[in-house]
Structure formats: structure tokens, C-alpha cells
Enzyme design. Sequence first.
Site, PDB file in Angstrom:
ATOM      1  N   GLU A  33       0.378  44.330 -38.551  1.00  0.00           N
ATOM      2  CA  GLU A  33       0.969  43.265 -37.762  1.00  0.00           C
ATOM      3  C   GLU A  33      -0.195  42.533 -37.094  1.00  0.00           C
ATOM      4  O   GLU A  33      -1.021  43.171 -36.439  1.00  0.00           O
ATOM      5  CB  GLU A  33       1.906  43.860 -36.711  1.00  0.00           C
ATOM      6  CG  GLU A  33       2.644  42.770 -35.982  1.00  0.00           C
ATOM      7  CD  GLU A  33       3.558  43.277 -34.875  1.00  0.00           C
ATOM      8  OE1 GLU A  33       3.801  44.495 -34.787  1.00  0.00           O
ATOM      9  OE2 GLU A  33       4.014  42.423 -34.103  1.00  0.00           O
ATOM     10  N   ARG A 258      -0.470  60.091 -38.514  1.00  0.00           N
ATOM     11  CA  ARG A 258      -1.445  59.115 -38.057  1.00  0.00           C
ATOM     12  C   ARG A 258      -2.687  59.820 -37.511  1.00  0.00           C
ATOM     13  O   ARG A 258      -2.659  60.982 -37.145  1.00  0.00           O
ATOM     14  CB  ARG A 258      -0.854  58.137 -37.053  1.00  0.00           C
ATOM     15  CG  ARG A 258      -0.351  58.726 -35.760  1.00  0.00           C
ATOM     16  CD  ARG A 258      -0.016  57.631 -34.723  1.00  0.00           C
ATOM     17  NE  ARG A 258       0.809  56.554 -35.248  1.00  0.00           N
ATOM     18  CZ  ARG A 258       0.524  55.245 -35.071  1.00  0.00           C
ATOM     19  NH1 ARG A 258      -0.541  54.874 -34.403  1.00  0.00           N
ATOM     20  NH2 ARG A 258       1.313  54.315 -35.545  1.00  0.00           N
ATOM     21  N   LYS A 268      -2.974  49.242 -30.419  1.00  0.00           N
ATOM     22  CA  LYS A 268      -3.403  47.859 -30.247  1.00  0.00           C
ATOM     23  C   LYS A 268      -2.944  47.303 -28.906  1.00  0.00           C
ATOM     24  O   LYS A 268      -3.635  46.537 -28.269  1.00  0.00           O
ATOM     25  CB  LYS A 268      -2.813  46.995 -31.368  1.00  0.00           C
ATOM     26  CG  LYS A 268      -3.643  47.008 -32.626  1.00  0.00           C
ATOM     27  CD  LYS A 268      -3.035  46.092 -33.679  1.00  0.00           C
ATOM     28  CE  LYS A 268      -1.859  46.746 -34.339  1.00  0.00           C
ATOM     29  NZ  LYS A 268      -1.221  45.947 -35.373  1.00  0.00           N
TER      30      LYS A 268
HETATM   31  P1  ATP Z   1      -0.525  50.078 -33.123  1.00  0.00           P
HETATM   32  O1  ATP Z   1       0.473  50.994 -32.490  1.00  0.00           O
HETATM   33  O2  ATP Z   1      -1.932  50.389 -32.779  1.00  0.00           O
HETATM   34  O3  ATP Z   1      -0.198  48.637 -32.944  1.00  0.00           O
HETATM   35  P2  ATP Z   1       0.704  49.955 -35.614  1.00  0.00           P
HETATM   36  O4  ATP Z   1       1.127  51.086 -36.432  1.00  0.00           O
HETATM   37  O5  ATP Z   1       1.755  49.199 -34.902  1.00  0.00           O
HETATM   38  O6  ATP Z   1      -0.425  50.417 -34.655  1.00  0.00           O
HETATM   39  P3  ATP Z   1       0.259  48.107 -37.698  1.00  0.00           P
HETATM   40  O7  ATP Z   1      -0.525  46.859 -37.673  1.00  0.00           O
HETATM   41  O8  ATP Z   1       1.715  48.021 -37.802  1.00  0.00           O
HETATM   42  O9  ATP Z   1      -0.141  48.919 -36.411  1.00  0.00           O
HETATM   43  O10 ATP Z   1      -0.319  49.109 -38.767  1.00  0.00           O
HETATM   44  C1  ATP Z   1      -0.704  48.799 -40.084  1.00  0.00           C
HETATM   45  C2  ATP Z   1      -0.755  50.078 -40.850  1.00  0.00           C
HETATM   46  O11 ATP Z   1      -1.702  50.980 -40.286  1.00  0.00           O
HETATM   47  C3  ATP Z   1       0.592  50.781 -40.818  1.00  0.00           C
HETATM   48  O12 ATP Z   1       0.889  51.231 -42.112  1.00  0.00           O
HETATM   49  C4  ATP Z   1       0.378  51.908 -39.847  1.00  0.00           C
HETATM   50  O13 ATP Z   1       1.201  52.981 -40.131  1.00  0.00           O
HETATM   51  C5  ATP Z   1      -1.103  52.230 -40.038  1.00  0.00           C
HETATM   52  N1  ATP Z   1      -1.653  52.852 -38.835  1.00  0.00           N
HETATM   53  C6  ATP Z   1      -1.639  52.369 -37.574  1.00  0.00           C
HETATM   54  N2  ATP Z   1      -2.195  53.243 -36.718  1.00  0.00           N
HETATM   55  C7  ATP Z   1      -2.586  54.314 -37.450  1.00  0.00           C
HETATM   56  C8  ATP Z   1      -3.220  55.561 -37.149  1.00  0.00           C
HETATM   57  N3  ATP Z   1      -3.573  55.902 -35.907  1.00  0.00           N
HETATM   58  N4  ATP Z   1      -3.466  56.427 -38.168  1.00  0.00           N
HETATM   59  C9  ATP Z   1      -3.132  56.089 -39.419  1.00  0.00           C
HETATM   60  N5  ATP Z   1      -2.524  54.951 -39.771  1.00  0.00           N
HETATM   61  C10 ATP Z   1      -2.248  54.049 -38.809  1.00  0.00           C
HETATM   62 MG    MG Z   2       3.257  48.073 -35.372  1.00  0.00          MG
END
Ligand code: ATP
Ligand code: MG
Length: 545
Positions: A33, A258, A268
Site C-alpha cells: 500500500e 511476518r 509504516k
Molecule cells: P504496515 O503494517 O507496516 O503498514 P502492511 O502489511 O500494511 O505493513 P503493505 O504495504 O500492505 O504493508 O505490505 C506489502 C506486503 O508486505 C504485504 O504482502 C505484507 O504482508 C508484507 N509485509 C508487511 N510487513 C511485513 C513483515 N513485517 N514481515 C513480512 N512481510 C511483511
Molecule cells: Mg497494509
Amino acid sequence: MDEIVSSNFIEDIINEELASGKVSEVVTRFPPEPNGYLHVGHSKSLCINFGIKEKYHGRCNLRFDDTNPTKENMEYVESIKRDIRWLGFEWDEELYASDYFDKIYECAVQLIKDGKAYVCDMSAEEISATRGNLTTPGINSPHRDRSVEENLRLFEEMRAGKYADGTKTLRAKIDMASPNINMRDPVIYRVLHANHWHTGDKWCIYPMYDFAHPISDGIEGITHSICTLEFEDHRPLYDWVKINCGFIPGPRQIEFARLNLTRTIMSKRYLKKLVDMGAVDGWDDPRMPTLSGMRERGYPAPALRDFCGRIGVAKANSEVDAAMLEHCVREYLNVNALRAMVVRNPIKLVLDNVDGAQVFHVAKNPMQPELGLREISFSHELYIDAADFSDNPPPKYFRLKPDGMVRLMGAYIVKYVSHGMEDGKLVVHAEIIPDSAEGGVNAGIKVKGTIQWVDANNCVPLTIREYDYLLDDDTTGRDFDERLMTNSKTVVEGAVAEAGFAATVPYTHYQFVRMGYYMTAKDSTPAHLVVNQVVGLKDSFKPKK
Ligand code: ATP
Ligand code: MG
């Protein structure tokens, strides 16, 4: 590129499906995102998705999951692309979930026509209050049995802008008594009068993640939709949308744990907060666990990929010691960083029996002899570190001390003569032992200590930025806010480097001997040399044999 993801349960699934003919080409996607910069957690997902592409000669798309118009923007899109490339991956197609808004809307209309979705007038609070809980079923919405015609009209009116934010939703008609709460008539569209960075004012209704994601995967022909564990409970909904929108057999959602790292913020939203409140100098501050921050700090991309390979892919959440990442960085830099001599806190060492300049030749990097030698000049006056001389040495002090000898790295053995204050500064006098440099007849004299030095006549000043973790090491579950360290950045002025260092350019990695690993900072100039400390020399991490 070599295989970077070792065999794991995801690859087991893929191997099986390839063997049975269920899939022929493997297609994955990385779906960030664009609401912030990528962090080290994302590198795990990147390594898995792009690792599979490489291993199976498949494809991997970069899809911006931009269904949340109020939080997303172009700066984030650009940073994400730059960081993925920096990590060493290239996507097949660059795509945007918002490009599918027409198709997603059509899918919603078809669900209404099939009697599988309805417009609901309840507020978010009412929906939540009637959803039930783990032991109690939910209560049907009073609008659940609206006719197809009425639903079509209302949904079209939602799209046309007739309703205010939050006053109507489109809900999937599944089962308010499902043991899985995600299946209790989830909202799939909401009204939101917001300008979208990519589609402008075209839409005032936006699909929810759980609806947009399986459709986007389906449109792109994704075979394996790999996501983190918190989506496991959403998988039945993922499959429901996929099947009812006609993507059959369609993609398979697979969840993995994760990455969590000790003393590291992995969200983020919170990283954005640090930027907004000025606790760091932007998203690429070298202390930030973002990929941009790590690049500026000096973490090499291959070390990060190596780290992701070593932590493996599992289905159970756990926390990895940040020391393991540092270990990977050190291991890479030990082989790949140039060597240089730097004195952090200089005091003068005058060699009473030396006059005139001399030049020594030492390896640019002893781990890569093919890189050849560098010149280091030597003269009557040198600088050594204040910590490398003591007139009141503790036991086992093997540096320079009264009546002691020490080896000057790459040059002579020197013997203490005297010390005292000259112009308010400590100056140590010594004499070289003739012929004690490498190859000389006295080179074999036993001295226990070797110290680095620079030639006072031509050394260059540099600024050293040293970093600590952003968070303290408390593990009792306090909030990040309370764990923020106030002293995570130190700027050291007055250090001096060997003359050749004047030619350094930003992003060059060094081992400053006996000090640690450093990288020339992006804002370093020949007139003002600046380095960032990457990691110290000491390794607290013990890899398993
Ligand atoms: P955040 O909570 O930091 O915003 P998010 O999961 O919302 O993280 P996205 O931009 O939606 O962030 O993530 C893109 C991809 O990266 C998704 O497939 C997500 O599952 C993966 N991802 C995000 N954080 C992690 C993590 N700590 N370990 C492994 N994969 C991750
Ligand atoms: Mg997200």
C-alpha cells in the site's frame, strides 16, 4: 542470481502443484500500500515473492494496493520502486489496484444481480454492534432482503455521489452466523468522497481490501497470493470473492509469519509518526528500519537478502534478534569493504628518529588481494588515538605505554620515549625500531599490540555519525513512544583519516581498522567528508553451526 529462498512450506506447495499440473507457470505479486516507505519487514515478503519468481522462472508483479485514497501518494510509490530495485529485484508489470476499479465495480454489480450482495444503510457502529462475537451469531441487517432492483439502483446512486460518507455500504450476503466473523456479511464497498492520487475524482465509492485483493489477483492471473499470517482468517472470504466473481480455480492464498526484529519498529503507521514528529530526519534517516534508511546507513542489499534467506519462511510468529541482521552486514562487509586507517580522537605521536617522508603499501582489502595496494604516507609526526596511549595502563594493556612498544599497523614497531603537554595538548614521543617494518630484519620482534595511525602532515579531517537503536531494549511491552531513545545519533567531529580517503565518494563502504564498518554519507563532499557508522566490529550474534 542464485536461489535466495531456501526450501520451505510455500515451495513445497508450489512443487506439488507443478507436479500435479494444477499450475504451469508460477505468478506472484508484491502488493504494497503506497502509504509509507518499505521497511525491513517488507524485504522478507519481497525475497519470498521475487525469490519464487527467480527459482521457478515465473513472474512477479508489483501491484500498488491503492484502495485507501486518503493515506496514499506518489512520493511513496516512487520510494517503493526505488527500494525494490535497490534490493536487487525487478518486477514484471507495474500495476495499480485502482486500475481495476471499473472491473471491481462490475464484479460488485454481478454479485448484486446474483443475490449475493446488498446495500446496507447501517452506520459502521451499527454494523459492528450487530456482528456478534465468537460465541454469539450476528444479527441480520434490516436491509439484507432488499430486491435486486433496489440494490442495483442504490449502488448506482452510491457511485453517482448521492450519499454522504458512511451512510451506505455494499455488503456481501454470506452468513451472519458463520463461526468466522469475517464471513458475517462483510462490507465490500464504502462511500468515501476523497480525491484519489491515481484516479482523481472519478470515484466516490471505494472497494474494501478483502474485496479488491482477490479480484486484483484474479485479473492478473496470480497463482500464489502470499501474505502475512493475520490474513489467515480472511482466507475463506478471499476464496468466496474469488469463486463468486468467477476466478476459478484462481489464485491460492498462502500465509507466512511476518518478520519481527528486536528493538525495531515494523509498522509504516508508526514510522510515519516518527517522521511527522521530527524524531528522525525523514524516512531515509540512517536510524530508520526502512529500506531507504538502511541504504543511507550503509547496509548492503546483498546482506539484507542473505538475512532473509537465513531467517527462513515459517508459519509461526517469532522475533528475530537484530544482531543477526548486523551479523549478515558484517559478514558481507568484511569481504567487500575497503580498508582505511582512521583515528577518531587524535593525539600526536612524534617519532624522534624519523625525518623525511616515507610511503608504505598495504592492501586495499586483504580479503580481495586482486584489488591491489594503496599508499599510506609516514613521517616524523603521526596521529594515534587517545585510547591507544596510557601513562597509567590497566593490566593487559597492549597499546602504547611508558617503556612499552607497539606496532604501527603496516609500518614500524615503535618504542616509547616520553610524553607531556605541548601547547595544551598531550604529545607522545617515540622512536621507531629500524628495519621493523614488514620484510625488515627486526619485523619479527614480539610486540603484543598493533594500532592504527595516520600521517599528521597530510591526513584529512572527517565527521563520523554514529547510530544506536531508536528503541531501548525493554521487552516488557511498553509502547514505542515510551521506548524511544533520545541519544540514538552522535556526531563526532575532529577525526582524521589517511590521506587517500580524501578521494572517497558517497556510498563507498569501509572497514576503518580496529573501529568498525562505515559508509561515506550521501552528503559527504571533498571539502567536508562525512561517514555513517554501519555496524561496529564486535559481533554479539553466534550463528548456529
Ligand atoms: P504496515 O503494517 O507496516 O503498514 P502492511 O502489511 O500494511 O505493513 P503493505 O504495504 O500492505 O504493508 O505490505 C506489502 C506486503 O508486505 C504485504 O504482502 C505484507 O504482508 C508484507 N509485509 C508487511 N510487513 C511485513 C513483515 N513485517 N514481515 C513480512 N512481510 C511483511
Ligand atoms: Mg497494509
